[in-house]
Design a protein around this motif. Structure first.
Motif: not given
Length: 98
Positions: A18-23, A40-42, A56-60, A94-98
């Motif tokens: 479905a997708g890949r992601f990285m911190p 939120c300007e993070r 895509w970028l996902r903030c905290r 969750r595995s990235l504590d995000h």
């Protein structure tokens, strides 16, 4: 720039995942500009999602923003080895504590 990895070293295709992601803990600079979340300007501690040929970028805080200036080849050059596969995006976050 073309994707430089030989086929044997590439991850599963988007058809298989479905997708890949990285911190991305540090500030993300795209075309000389430090990217900040438009809500939120993070500007650091992103999760970068690669899905369906888009980045895509996902903030905290959980806001997601399409980044059209980045592509799958950029993702592959910067992602490094994968730590695992997850059944859902939520499990992976969750595995990235995000």
């Amino acid at each position: 720039m073309d994707d430089f990895l030989p086929p044997d070293f590439r991850m599963d295709t988007d058809d298989e995942l479905a997708g890949r992601f990285m911190p991305w803990r540090r500030p993300l600079v795209v075309d000389g500009e430090v990217r900040a979340c438009p809500q939120c300007e993070r500007y650091r501690d992103w999760v970068i999602l690669c899905t369906q040929g888009r980045i895509w970028l996902r903030c905290r805080d959980g806001h997601e923003t399409l980044e059209p200036r980045l592509d799958v080849a950029w993702y592959n050059r910067n992602s490094g080895p994968s730590n695992g596969k997850f059944g859902t995006l939520e499990e992976g976050l969750r595995s990235l504590d995000h």
